[in-house]
Design an enzyme around this catalytic site. Sequence first.
Site, short mmCIF file in Angstrom:
data_model
loop_
_atom_site.label_atom_id
_atom_site.label_comp_id
_atom_site.label_asym_id
_atom_site.label_seq_id
_atom_site.Cartn_x
_atom_site.Cartn_y
_atom_site.Cartn_z
N ARG A 183 -28.56 10.24 6.73
CA ARG A 183 -28.45 8.88 6.16
C ARG A 183 -29.09 7.86 7.38
O ARG A 183 -29.04 8.24 8.41
CB ARG A 183 -26.73 8.47 6.28
N GLU A 236 -30.79 1.47 0.43
CA GLU A 236 -31.52 2.29 -0.44
C GLU A 236 -32.69 1.44 -0.71
O GLU A 236 -32.86 0.23 -0.81
CB GLU A 236 -30.89 2.46 -1.78
N HIS A 287 -36.43 7.70 0.16
CA HIS A 287 -35.12 8.65 -0.31
C HIS A 287 -35.30 9.88 -1.28
O HIS A 287 -34.86 9.67 -2.50
CB HIS A 287 -33.72 7.68 -0.57
#
Length: 313
Positions: A232, A261, A281
């Site tokens: 993360r 994101e 991601h």
Amino acid sequence: MKFVIIEPLGVQDEKLLSMAKDALKDSVEIVYYNTRTADTQELIERGKDADIIAVSNLPLNSEVIEGCKNLKMLSVAFTGVDHIAMETCKKNGVVVCNCAGYSTAAVADLVFGMLITLYRNVIPCDKVTREEGTKDGLVGFELEGKKFGVVGTGAIGMRTAIIAKAFGCDVYAYSRTKKDVVGIKYVSLDGIMSTCDIISLHTPMNAETKHLINKENIALMKKNAVLINTARGGVVDSEALAVALNEERIAGACIDVFETEPPIKKDHPLLMAKNTLVTPHIAFATKEALVKRAEIVFDNVVCYLADNPQNVM
């Protein structure tokens, strides 16, 4: 009972609905939204009558959870749940289940894909080859004999460690829970940071792990060290890491996750840092993993309906 799949789950629509109907039979009414929205009011509109919601990485904040008056269960198509208002879910008695395990192979694959790409200068080699150039200045490194540190030895971290051993690395680990695995030596976090040539992060994002990798322990890293983050974004102090990279105090970084994101703003410090390979991601995103994930999403619902919930967070 109404089950709302509030966003696409990365599986072709017809196949996804077929999987849902095969798993759930006639036990629930299934409603599927095949578009994404981050708008709070639109999310409330989609989920206002739902007893159960399946969500991937759309942010379900407190307002959304409160607005979904009938909500009893969330099946989260992700390993992490830091995008879910967990305290509100707890207050409202909403059971939250994740999809632990679906991306173990996929994430570990990307760790080594990114690392070898950086170590062997694959991107600049591709560029220079197309420009009729040679390998001059692009000779890389191999993994064998490197000290490989794994921070967090859950399923993904452990798979990463085992693959590192197969490459001939000396493997070190730091984790709250130690596992007795031959060939893996547990040390302190500072020990990982100061000892290892490669450091791969595999921890969840929570109050304890925010900026776990920070200015102080980045300063312990070796000049030849590479940091890999497929966990993360908030686990790393991006500003501190970017400074270390730009000052060439460490050799490089492979970054798949950021504080938010994608899309990531162009002025993000790690997008402008030296010797940094970035991806949007994608660690979890393989065709195989997304099918595994959908299977777990629906199995979570089946188990909840049978009063035997699994993967409860």
